[in-house]
Design a protein around this motif. Structure first.
Motif, PDB file in Angstrom:
ATOM      1  N   ARG A 269      -3.912  -3.441   6.698  1.00 39.14           N
ATOM      2  CA  ARG A 269      -3.247  -4.750   6.671  1.00 39.14           C
ATOM      3  C   ARG A 269      -3.982  -5.771   7.538  1.00 39.14           C
ATOM      4  O   ARG A 269      -4.069  -6.953   7.198  1.00 39.14           O
ATOM      5  CB  ARG A 269      -1.794  -4.585   7.132  1.00 39.14           C
ATOM      6  CG  ARG A 269      -0.934  -5.844   6.974  1.00 39.14           C
ATOM      7  CD  ARG A 269       0.536  -5.547   7.197  1.00 39.14           C
ATOM      8  NE  ARG A 269       0.814  -5.018   8.526  1.00 39.14           N
ATOM      9  CZ  ARG A 269       1.178  -3.780   8.771  1.00 39.14           C
ATOM     10  NH1 ARG A 269       1.302  -2.903   7.785  1.00 39.14           N
ATOM     11  NH2 ARG A 269       1.424  -3.375  10.007  1.00 39.14           N
ATOM     12  N   THR A 270      -4.512  -5.325   8.670  1.00 39.17           N
ATOM     13  CA  THR A 270      -5.155  -6.258   9.608  1.00 39.17           C
ATOM     14  C   THR A 270      -6.659  -6.383   9.391  1.00 39.17           C
ATOM     15  O   THR A 270      -7.314  -7.155  10.086  1.00 39.17           O
ATOM     16  CB  THR A 270      -4.908  -5.797  11.060  1.00 39.17           C
ATOM     17  OG1 THR A 270      -5.499  -4.497  11.236  1.00 39.17           O
ATOM     18  CG2 THR A 270      -3.416  -5.738  11.370  1.00 39.17           C
TER      19      THR A 270
ATOM     20  N   GLN B  95       5.251   2.562   4.091  1.00 39.92           N
ATOM     21  CA  GLN B  95       4.458   1.401   4.480  1.00 39.92           C
ATOM     22  C   GLN B  95       3.987   0.579   3.279  1.00 39.92           C
ATOM     23  O   GLN B  95       3.421  -0.498   3.445  1.00 39.92           O
ATOM     24  CB  GLN B  95       3.224   1.865   5.275  1.00 39.92           C
ATOM     25  CG  GLN B  95       3.552   2.567   6.572  1.00 39.92           C
ATOM     26  CD  GLN B  95       4.187   1.627   7.575  1.00 39.92           C
ATOM     27  OE1 GLN B  95       3.659   0.559   7.866  1.00 39.92           O
ATOM     28  NE2 GLN B  95       5.335   2.019   8.100  1.00 39.92           N
TER      29      GLN B  95
ATOM     30  N   LEU C 226       4.755  -3.144   2.856  1.00 37.74           N
ATOM     31  CA  LEU C 226       4.182  -4.062   3.835  1.00 37.74           C
ATOM     32  C   LEU C 226       2.753  -4.469   3.484  1.00 37.74           C
ATOM     33  O   LEU C 226       2.166  -5.299   4.178  1.00 37.74           O
ATOM     34  CB  LEU C 226       4.189  -3.406   5.222  1.00 37.74           C
ATOM     35  CG  LEU C 226       5.552  -2.938   5.745  1.00 37.74           C
ATOM     36  CD1 LEU C 226       5.390  -2.240   7.084  1.00 37.74           C
ATOM     37  CD2 LEU C 226       6.512  -4.114   5.852  1.00 37.74           C
ATOM     38  N   LEU C 227       2.199  -3.879   2.403  1.00 49.00           N
ATOM     39  CA  LEU C 227       0.817  -4.133   2.033  1.00 49.00           C
ATOM     40  C   LEU C 227       0.743  -4.886   0.713  1.00 49.00           C
ATOM     41  O   LEU C 227       1.657  -4.816  -0.118  1.00 49.00           O
ATOM     42  CB  LEU C 227       0.057  -2.803   1.917  1.00 49.00           C
ATOM     43  CG  LEU C 227      -0.030  -1.983   3.204  1.00 49.00           C
ATOM     44  CD1 LEU C 227      -0.542  -0.581   2.907  1.00 49.00           C
ATOM     45  CD2 LEU C 227      -0.927  -2.662   4.221  1.00 49.00           C
ATOM     46  N   GLU C 228      -0.355  -5.590   0.523  1.00 51.50           N
ATOM     47  CA  GLU C 228      -0.561  -6.301  -0.735  1.00 51.50           C
ATOM     48  C   GLU C 228      -0.701  -5.281  -1.866  1.00 51.50           C
ATOM     49  O   GLU C 228      -1.397  -4.278  -1.735  1.00 51.50           O
ATOM     50  CB  GLU C 228      -1.818  -7.164  -0.658  1.00 51.50           C
ATOM     51  CG  GLU C 228      -1.755  -8.282   0.376  1.00 51.50           C
ATOM     52  CD  GLU C 228      -0.696  -9.316   0.026  1.00 51.50           C
ATOM     53  OE1 GLU C 228      -0.447  -9.516  -1.194  1.00 51.50           O
ATOM     54  OE2 GLU C 228      -0.120  -9.914   0.957  1.00 51.50           O
TER      55      GLU C 228
ATOM     56  N   THR D 233      -4.049  -3.864  -3.026  1.00 51.80           N
ATOM     57  CA  THR D 233      -4.823  -3.015  -2.118  1.00 51.80           C
ATOM     58  C   THR D 233      -4.434  -1.539  -2.236  1.00 51.80           C
ATOM     59  O   THR D 233      -5.004  -0.702  -1.545  1.00 51.80           O
ATOM     60  CB  THR D 233      -4.654  -3.456  -0.654  1.00 51.80           C
ATOM     61  OG1 THR D 233      -3.285  -3.261  -0.260  1.00 51.80           O
ATOM     62  CG2 THR D 233      -5.042  -4.923  -0.475  1.00 51.80           C
TER      63      THR D 233
END
Length: 494
Positions: free
Chosen positions: A232-233, A246, A249-251, A254
């Protein structure tokens, strides 16, 4: 009852940031030289020796190679061997590829390949792929001759296992095997920092298609939240096994969902403790609500298991229906230890849900949860009554018979259930000797049925693994067998 106290979200986020800061190279440095940053789920357990499961890290980094590779259908194709012939029932010859240079500058020869395979065959313990197999290897000119004690139609498939990677002779010292600077793939291992990280550089003398990326920076991050946060970062370009919790929380672009020949199975210790009694094992069988695990833990990103082999192996759907299972006994407060590991983020949660199901059925459950590197030895030694394992069923040879022999035969090296059953061994022997094709598949399903009849292994669900790739990653492998990840074509397009 054993309880786990959950960390608040802020604490988890802080922990993830700390892990990333400690593990990953600066993003600017990575971008400047075209290096690929990878977050791996499990750290090395055996110093990256190819004779262990660490071999699959070597193949996923394209640093160690085998004589044979498998295509998508699981059929053998040329690797470091260009062709092969079955001379008779127990003898095979392989022609070793010319023009291959190892990372230490030495050349691949039939003698070198024979040395590597002989070392593996004589190792103690043997690589899992050689469970139940006795073989001798000889070299003459550019030809390698492999002779087995018994007829084995899977010799080419066995030689495709990363556990039988061919390394330079300098890799072998006493009982140890060191892949640093001794492989033959497009990437060379130049540095390993214990269980923290590894660094690989492009090998410019590679015999095949040269790597497009300058190198690979590997970080071992067992914490699933930290791995997802790294993607993510932007701290990692590629992330193994993103936890389903999780994913939101991610695109979406991806993440790739890969159906896996991997089964989440509960192994019951048949050698000592309460599960020596078949009726008590049957009580566990009847207590498991696999659909609740799929819906609650995996958020629908898994399939309820009908057997040991899942939908990633289409012909497994032809299995016969199970008849006359053993009747369940009353648990009546029987105390049991239920163990699993943290490296696969869902498994501790599976253990918690399963604990509740078993206690509702009348068992008294104590959980044991550690990192895999710290629990495998105890699991294999039969220290737990029950063990939850996420197990690849065609990882080793592309053929389920090898996995079944390893996990469920009397002499299996990965027999967590401590199972030794005459009917199972007979069925496994028949499956192992059957010719490839429809006859072998039928024998494998018969062996699966014999194993399931013992209730020593209770398949719960088949996983779909989430692989994370930053949008600038091009050409990473999405491999159901978990043998490939970074290939010569993999690169960054920023």
């Amino acid at each position: 009852m054993h309880h786990h106290k959950a960390l608040p979200g802020a604490a988890l986020a802080s922990a993830a940031v700390l892990l990333m800061t400690a593990c990953f190279p600066a993003a600017e440095e990575e971008a400047a030289d075209g290096r690929i940053s990878v977050a791996m789920m499990q750290p090395p357990r055996s110093g990256l020796t190819p004779l262990s499961d660490d071999a699959f890290k070597l193949s996923r980094w394209s640093t160690a190679e085998t004589l044979v590779v498998l295509d998508e259908a699981g059929d053998p194709q040329p690797g470091l061997a260009t062709d092969w012939t079955q001379v008779d029932a127990t003898t095979w010859t392989f022609t070793v590829r010319e023009g291959v240079t190892f990372h230490d500058g030495t050349e691949l020869t039939a003698d070198t390949a024979a040395h590597a395979l002989s070392f593996a065959a004589q190792a103690a313990p043997k690589p899992r792929i050689l469970d139940g197999v006795e073989l001798e290897v000889d070299a003459e000119g550019d030809t390698l001759t492999v002779t087995t004690a018994d007829e084995d139609p899977l010799v080419p498939q066995r030689l495709s296992s990363p556990q039988l990677s061919i390394l330079a002779e300098s890799a072998y010292d006493g009982d140890a095997v060191d892949p640093v600077g001794t492989g033959s793939g497009p990437f060379e291992i130049v540095e390993v920092n214990g269980t923290t990280s590894a660094r690989l550089d492009r090998f410019d003398d590679y015999w095949g298609e040269p790597a497009q990326a300058a190198g690979i920076d590997v970080s071992f991050v067992p914490d699933g939240t930290a791995r997802a946060a790294a993607l993510r970062t932007g701290e990692a370009d590629i992330v193994e096994s993103v936890p389903t919790s999780q994913a939101a929380l991610l695109e979406e672009d991806t993440l790739t969902e890969v159906p896996m020949p991997r089964t989440n199975t509960l192994y019951l210790n048949t050698e000592q403790g309460p599960f020596t009694d078949h009726g008590t094992r049957a009580a566990v069988r009847d207590a498991i609500d696999a659909q609740a695990l799929v819906d609650g833990v995996y958020e629908g990103r898994a399939d309820v298991a009908e057997g040991l082999l899942g939908p990633a192996i289409p012909w497994a759907a032809e299995r016969p229906e199970r008849t006359d299972p053993v009747e369940a006994a009353d648990p009546d407060g029987t105390p049991i230890t239920l163990a699993t590991f943290t490296d696969r983020a869902e498994l501790p949660e599976v253990a918690t849900v399963l604990e509740q199901q078993l206690e509702d059925a009348g068992f008294e459950v104590e959980q044991v949860v550690r990192e895999y590197a710290n629990i495998e030895e105890d699991a294999l030694a039969g220290e737990f009554d029950a063990f939850i394992l996420s197990r690849a069923t065609v990882l080793d040879s592309g053929d389920p018979a090898a996995y079944m022999t390893s996990d469920f035969s009397c002499d299996g090296s990965f027999n967590i259930a401590q199972l030794c059953d005459e009917d199972v061994d007979a069925a496994l022997e028949e499956a192992g000797s059957a010719p490839t094709g429809e006859e072998r598949r039928a024998a494998i399903l018969a062996a699966e049925a014999a194993i399931l009849d013992t209730d020593a292994a209770l398949p719960m669900l088949h996983e779909r693994v989430l692989q994370g790739d930053a949008t600038h990653v091009v050409g990473s492998a999405k491999d159901p067998r978990e043998r490939l990840l970074i290939t010569p074509q993999t690169h960054l397009d920023r």
